[in-house]
Design a protein around this motif. Structure first.
Motif, PDB file in Angstrom:
ATOM      1  N   ILE A  95       0.835  -1.200   0.000  1.00  0.00           N
ATOM      2  CA  ILE A  95       0.000   0.000   0.000  1.00  0.00           C
ATOM      3  C   ILE A  95       0.871   1.252   0.000  1.00  0.00           C
ATOM      4  CG2 ILE A  95      -1.670   1.336   1.350  1.00  0.00           C
ATOM      5  CD1 ILE A  95      -2.781  -1.338   2.380  1.00  0.00           C
ATOM      6  N   GLY A  96       1.916   1.249   0.822  1.00  0.00           N
ATOM      7  CA  GLY A  96       2.796   2.408   0.909  1.00  0.00           C
ATOM      8  C   GLY A  96       3.496   2.712  -0.399  1.00  0.00           C
ATOM      9  N   ALA A  97       3.971   1.682  -1.101  1.00  0.00           N
ATOM     10  CA  ALA A  97       4.631   1.901  -2.388  1.00  0.00           C
ATOM     11  C   ALA A  97       3.672   2.519  -3.392  1.00  0.00           C
ATOM     12  CB  ALA A  97       5.182   0.577  -2.923  1.00  0.00           C
ATOM     13  N   TRP A  98       2.442   2.047  -3.407  1.00  0.00           N
ATOM     14  CA  TRP A  98       1.456   2.593  -4.337  1.00  0.00           C
ATOM     15  C   TRP A  98       1.122   4.049  -3.990  1.00  0.00           C
ATOM     16  CZ3 TRP A  98      -3.727   4.159  -3.575  1.00  0.00           C
ATOM     17  CH2 TRP A  98      -4.423   4.438  -4.747  1.00  0.00           C
ATOM     18  N   VAL A  99       0.958   4.336  -2.714  1.00  0.00           N
ATOM     19  CA  VAL A  99       0.671   5.708  -2.281  1.00  0.00           C
ATOM     20  C   VAL A  99       1.826   6.634  -2.635  1.00  0.00           C
ATOM     21  CG1 VAL A  99       0.334   7.194  -0.257  1.00  0.00           C
ATOM     22  CG2 VAL A  99      -0.888   5.023  -0.429  1.00  0.00           C
ATOM     23  N   ARG A 100       3.058   6.154  -2.456  1.00  0.00           N
ATOM     24  CA  ARG A 100       4.244   6.978  -2.740  1.00  0.00           C
ATOM     25  C   ARG A 100       4.287   7.407  -4.197  1.00  0.00           C
ATOM     26  NH1 ARG A 100       8.092  10.214  -3.392  1.00  0.00           N
ATOM     27  NH2 ARG A 100      10.204   9.845  -2.600  1.00  0.00           N
ATOM     28  N   VAL A 101       4.022   6.481  -5.102  1.00  0.00           N
ATOM     29  CA  VAL A 101       4.106   6.772  -6.535  1.00  0.00           C
ATOM     30  C   VAL A 101       2.881   7.535  -7.024  1.00  0.00           C
ATOM     31  CG1 VAL A 101       4.242   5.743  -8.836  1.00  0.00           C
ATOM     32  CG2 VAL A 101       5.582   4.784  -6.955  1.00  0.00           C
ATOM     33  N   LYS A 102       1.716   7.134  -6.542  1.00  0.00           N
ATOM     34  CA  LYS A 102       0.465   7.708  -7.045  1.00  0.00           C
ATOM     35  C   LYS A 102       0.148   9.064  -6.447  1.00  0.00           C
ATOM     36  CE  LYS A 102      -3.602   7.607  -9.115  1.00  0.00           C
ATOM     37  NZ  LYS A 102      -3.741   7.658 -10.594  1.00  0.00           N
ATOM     38  N   TRP A 103       0.306   9.203  -5.135  1.00  0.00           N
ATOM     39  CA  TRP A 103      -0.187  10.382  -4.448  1.00  0.00           C
ATOM     40  C   TRP A 103       0.901  11.263  -3.834  1.00  0.00           C
ATOM     41  CZ3 TRP A 103      -4.964  11.008  -5.832  1.00  0.00           C
ATOM     42  CH2 TRP A 103      -5.778   9.896  -6.070  1.00  0.00           C
ATOM     43  N   LEU A 104       2.076  10.722  -3.593  1.00  0.00           N
ATOM     44  CA  LEU A 104       3.087  11.501  -2.887  1.00  0.00           C
ATOM     45  C   LEU A 104       4.448  11.497  -3.587  1.00  0.00           C
ATOM     46  CD1 LEU A 104       2.305  10.348   0.750  1.00  0.00           C
ATOM     47  CD2 LEU A 104       1.771  12.571  -0.256  1.00  0.00           C
ATOM     48  N   ASP A 106       5.965  14.101  -4.155  1.00  0.00           N
ATOM     49  CA  ASP A 106       6.627  15.096  -3.313  1.00  0.00           C
ATOM     50  C   ASP A 106       5.966  15.017  -1.931  1.00  0.00           C
ATOM     51  OD1 ASP A 106       8.021  17.196  -2.271  1.00  0.00           O
ATOM     52  OD2 ASP A 106       6.800  18.752  -3.243  1.00  0.00           O
ATOM     53  N   PRO A 107       6.438  14.110  -1.075  1.00  0.00           N
ATOM     54  CA  PRO A 107       5.707  13.762   0.149  1.00  0.00           C
ATOM     55  C   PRO A 107       5.888  14.731   1.297  1.00  0.00           C
ATOM     56  CG  PRO A 107       7.702  12.479   0.027  1.00  0.00           C
ATOM     57  CD  PRO A 107       7.674  13.340  -1.214  1.00  0.00           C
ATOM     58  N   LYS A 108       5.755  16.018   1.031  1.00  0.00           N
ATOM     59  CA  LYS A 108       5.982  17.019   2.074  1.00  0.00           C
ATOM     60  C   LYS A 108       4.970  16.882   3.214  1.00  0.00           C
ATOM     61  CE  LYS A 108       6.410  22.013   2.754  1.00  0.00           C
ATOM     62  NZ  LYS A 108       6.384  23.330   2.099  1.00  0.00           N
ATOM     63  N   ASN A 109       3.701  16.752   2.872  1.00  0.00           N
ATOM     64  CA  ASN A 109       2.678  16.672   3.913  1.00  0.00           C
ATOM     65  C   ASN A 109       2.798  15.390   4.719  1.00  0.00           C
ATOM     66  OD1 ASN A 109       1.568  19.123   3.135  1.00  0.00           O
ATOM     67  ND2 ASN A 109       0.179  18.185   1.659  1.00  0.00           N
ATOM     68  N   PHE A 110       3.092  14.272   4.051  1.00  0.00           N
ATOM     69  CA  PHE A 110       3.202  13.030   4.795  1.00  0.00           C
ATOM     70  C   PHE A 110       4.444  13.018   5.669  1.00  0.00           C
ATOM     71  CE2 PHE A 110       4.049   8.625   5.658  1.00  0.00           C
ATOM     72  CZ  PHE A 110       2.792   8.130   5.945  1.00  0.00           C
ATOM     73  N   LYS A 111       5.505  13.674   5.244  1.00  0.00           N
ATOM     74  CA  LYS A 111       6.699  13.764   6.079  1.00  0.00           C
ATOM     75  C   LYS A 111       6.389  14.493   7.382  1.00  0.00           C
ATOM     76  CE  LYS A 111      10.605  13.462   2.893  1.00  0.00           C
ATOM     77  NZ  LYS A 111      11.825  14.139   2.394  1.00  0.00           N
ATOM     78  N   PHE A 112       5.542  15.501   7.286  1.00  0.00           N
ATOM     79  CA  PHE A 112       5.164  16.217   8.498  1.00  0.00           C
ATOM     80  C   PHE A 112       4.408  15.290   9.444  1.00  0.00           C
ATOM     81  CE2 PHE A 112       2.016  18.766  10.849  1.00  0.00           C
ATOM     82  CZ  PHE A 112       2.881  19.571  11.570  1.00  0.00           C
ATOM     83  N   PHE A 113       3.463  14.519   8.902  1.00  0.00           N
ATOM     84  CA  PHE A 113       2.719  13.568   9.725  1.00  0.00           C
ATOM     85  C   PHE A 113       3.654  12.533  10.341  1.00  0.00           C
ATOM     86  CE2 PHE A 113       0.806   9.321   9.839  1.00  0.00           C
ATOM     87  CZ  PHE A 113      -0.160   9.517  10.807  1.00  0.00           C
ATOM     88  N   ALA A 114       4.542  11.980   9.521  1.00  0.00           N
ATOM     89  CA  ALA A 114       5.493  10.987  10.034  1.00  0.00           C
ATOM     90  C   ALA A 114       6.403  11.600  11.094  1.00  0.00           C
ATOM     91  CB  ALA A 114       6.326  10.421   8.887  1.00  0.00           C
ATOM     92  N   GLY A 115       6.780  12.870  10.891  1.00  0.00           N
ATOM     93  CA  GLY A 115       7.631  13.548  11.858  1.00  0.00           C
ATOM     94  C   GLY A 115       6.970  13.682  13.216  1.00  0.00           C
ATOM     95  N   ILE A 183       3.118   0.651   5.974  1.00  0.00           N
ATOM     96  CA  ILE A 183       2.703   1.696   5.028  1.00  0.00           C
ATOM     97  C   ILE A 183       3.727   2.823   5.013  1.00  0.00           C
ATOM     98  CG2 ILE A 183       0.950   3.444   4.539  1.00  0.00           C
ATOM     99  CD1 ILE A 183      -1.139   1.559   5.693  1.00  0.00           C
ATOM    100  N   ILE A 184       4.142   3.249   6.199  1.00  0.00           N
ATOM    101  CA  ILE A 184       5.153   4.308   6.290  1.00  0.00           C
ATOM    102  C   ILE A 184       6.455   3.847   5.634  1.00  0.00           C
ATOM    103  CG2 ILE A 184       6.514   5.734   7.863  1.00  0.00           C
ATOM    104  CD1 ILE A 184       4.237   5.486   9.885  1.00  0.00           C
ATOM    105  N   TYR A 290      12.103  16.164   9.193  1.00  0.00           N
ATOM    106  CA  TYR A 290      10.840  16.124   8.464  1.00  0.00           C
ATOM    107  C   TYR A 290       9.935  17.298   8.844  1.00  0.00           C
ATOM    108  CZ  TYR A 290      11.782  11.403   6.719  1.00  0.00           C
ATOM    109  OH  TYR A 290      12.306  10.306   6.089  1.00  0.00           O
ATOM    110  N   ILE A 291       9.876  17.595  10.127  1.00  0.00           N
ATOM    111  CA  ILE A 291       9.008  18.682  10.574  1.00  0.00           C
ATOM    112  C   ILE A 291       9.534  20.033  10.101  1.00  0.00           C
ATOM    113  CG2 ILE A 291       8.147  19.903  12.610  1.00  0.00           C
ATOM    114  CD1 ILE A 291       8.069  17.176  14.041  1.00  0.00           C
ATOM    115  N   LEU A 292      10.836  20.256  10.223  1.00  0.00           N
ATOM    116  CA  LEU A 292      11.416  21.523   9.773  1.00  0.00           C
ATOM    117  C   LEU A 292      11.260  21.715   8.280  1.00  0.00           C
ATOM    118  CD1 LEU A 292      14.694  21.687  11.918  1.00  0.00           C
ATOM    119  CD2 LEU A 292      12.645  23.096  12.164  1.00  0.00           C
TER     120      LEU A 292
END
Length: 296
Positions: A95-104, A106-115, A183-184, A290-292
Motif C-alpha cells: 500500500i505504501g509503495a502505491w501511495v508513494r508513486v500515485k499520491w506523494l 513530493d511527500p511534504k505533507n506526509f513527512k510532516f505527519f510521520a515527523g 505503510i510508512i 521532516y518537521i522543519l
C-alpha cells in the motif's frame, strides 16, 4: 561517478562509507540504516524522486543478511516475532509503495505527519532512557550471552524467555502496529521493519536484544517485496523515476553489509541504555528534519 536513475554525481566511496558508519550503530537496535540514509540521499545527494524509496530498499536487501546471520548464530533471533513482523508489514509495504508513486511524489505533507509520530516515539524513548532503566548489560561479561528460549506463538499471544525473564505481547497488536508501520516504510523505502524496533522497545517493553534481530528480518523480507513492487509500478509510470538505481543501491548496500554485521556482532558489548540512546538520536534526528522541512 554519475548514477543515471538518481541523476546525481557522487564519488563512489561516499555511499559505502556513509552506509557503514550509519549501519554500525543503528543495527544494534534493529534499524538497518536505511532510516538515516534516506535523509542523506534527499538532502545531501539531492536524490528525491520516488525511486529513492526503491533504492533505499535495495540497500536493505544487500546490507541486512550479515546482521541476520549473526543474530541466528548467537541464538538471539526471536522467530515468532520475526514472522509476525513479516506477515504484518507486507500488506502495508504494498500500500505504501502505491501511495508513494500515485499520491506523494513530493511527500511534504506526509513527512510532516510521520515527523509528528516519530517525535512522540522519540519522546517515549527519551523518558525510558532518563528513568535510568539499565537492564542486565552483557558488556561486563563476554561469556554471558543469553539466548532466546521457549518462544511460543499463538493467534492471541507471542511469549518467550530471555535472560531469565519472561515476556508476552499481543499478536493482534503486533500485526496492527506492523501494518501501519509497513505503510510508512513502503512510502519512504525504509523497510517495513526499520522503525518497528523503537516502537516495540518503547511501547511494548520488549528487550532490545531480542527485538533487533526480528526487526532486521522483517525489514529484509519486506524490502524484497518493496523493490519488486516498485519495479512493477515503474511500467505504469514511464514519465516518473520509480525503479531503483541499481548501482547506487549496491554501493550503499555493500557498506551497510559490513556495518550491520559488525553492529550485530558488537551489540552484546553495549548496555541496553546505550542502544536506546542511539535509537533516540536516530528517531529525533529524522523527526526534526521532516518537521522543519515542512515549514522551511
Amino acid at each position: 561517478m554519475y548514477f543515471p536513475v538518481a541523476d546525481i554525481n557522487v564519488h563512489p566511496m561516499v555511499p559505502p562509507l556513509v552506509a557503514f558508519a550509519v549501519s554500525f550503530f543503528t543495527s544494534m537496535g534493529g534499524v538497518s540504516g536505511a532510516f538515516m540514509l534516506l535523509p542523506f540521499q534527499v538532502s545531501v545527494l539531492g536524490y528525491s524522486s520516488p525511486s529513492v524509496s526503491a533504492t533505499n530498499q535495495l540497500f536493505n536487501i544487500v546490507a541486512i543478511p550479515g546482521g541476520i546471520y549473526r543474530f541466528i548464530r548467537e541464538q538471539r533471533m526471536l522467530w515468532p516475532l520475526a514472522w509476525a513482523v513479516v506477515i504484518g508489514t507486507l500488506p502495508g509495504v504494498f500500500i505504501g509503495a502505491w501511495v508513494r508513486v500515485k499520491w506523494l511524489p513530493d511527500p511534504k505533507n506526509f513527512k510532516f505527519f510521520a515527523g509528528i509520530v516519530l517525535l512522540y516515539l522519540g519522546y517515549r524513548l527519551v523518558l525510558d532512557v532518563l528513568k535510568g532503566s539499565k537492564g542486565k548489560g552483557m558488556a561486563a561479561n563476554e561469556g554471558n550471552r543469553p539466548s532466546v528460549g521457549q518462544a511460543e506463538f499463538s493467534m492471541s499471544t507471542i511469549s518467550f524467555e530471555f535472560d531469565q525473564d519472561s515476556y508476552s505481547v499481543s499478536t493482534l497488536k503486533i500485526y496492527l502496529l506492523c501494518f501501519i508501520v509497513g505503510i510508512i516504510g513502503g512510502i519512504y523505502g525504509i523497510g517495513g521493519g526499520s522503525i518497528i524496533a523503537p516502537f516495540m522497545v518503547a511501547i511494548f517493553g520488549l528487550p532490545v536484544y531480542t527485538v533487533a534481530g526480528a526487526a532486521l528480518m522483517g525489514t529484509f523480507a519486506t524490502s524484497i517485496a518493496g523493490v519488486a513492487f516498485y519495479s512493477f509500478l515503474a511500467r505504469y509510470y514511464p514519465g516518473v523515476s520509480v525503479a531503483p538505481d541499481i548501482g547506487l543501491g549496491l554501493l550503499f548496500g555493500l557498506g551497510g553489509l559490513a556495518g550491520i554485521y559488525m553492529g550485530a556482532r558488537c551489540q552484546k558489548y553495549f548496555a541496553p541504555r546505550t542502544i536506546k540512546m542511539v535509537l533516540c538520536f536516530c528517531v529525533l534526528f529524522v523527526a526534526g528534519k521532516y518537521i522543519l522541512n515542512f515549514f522551511f
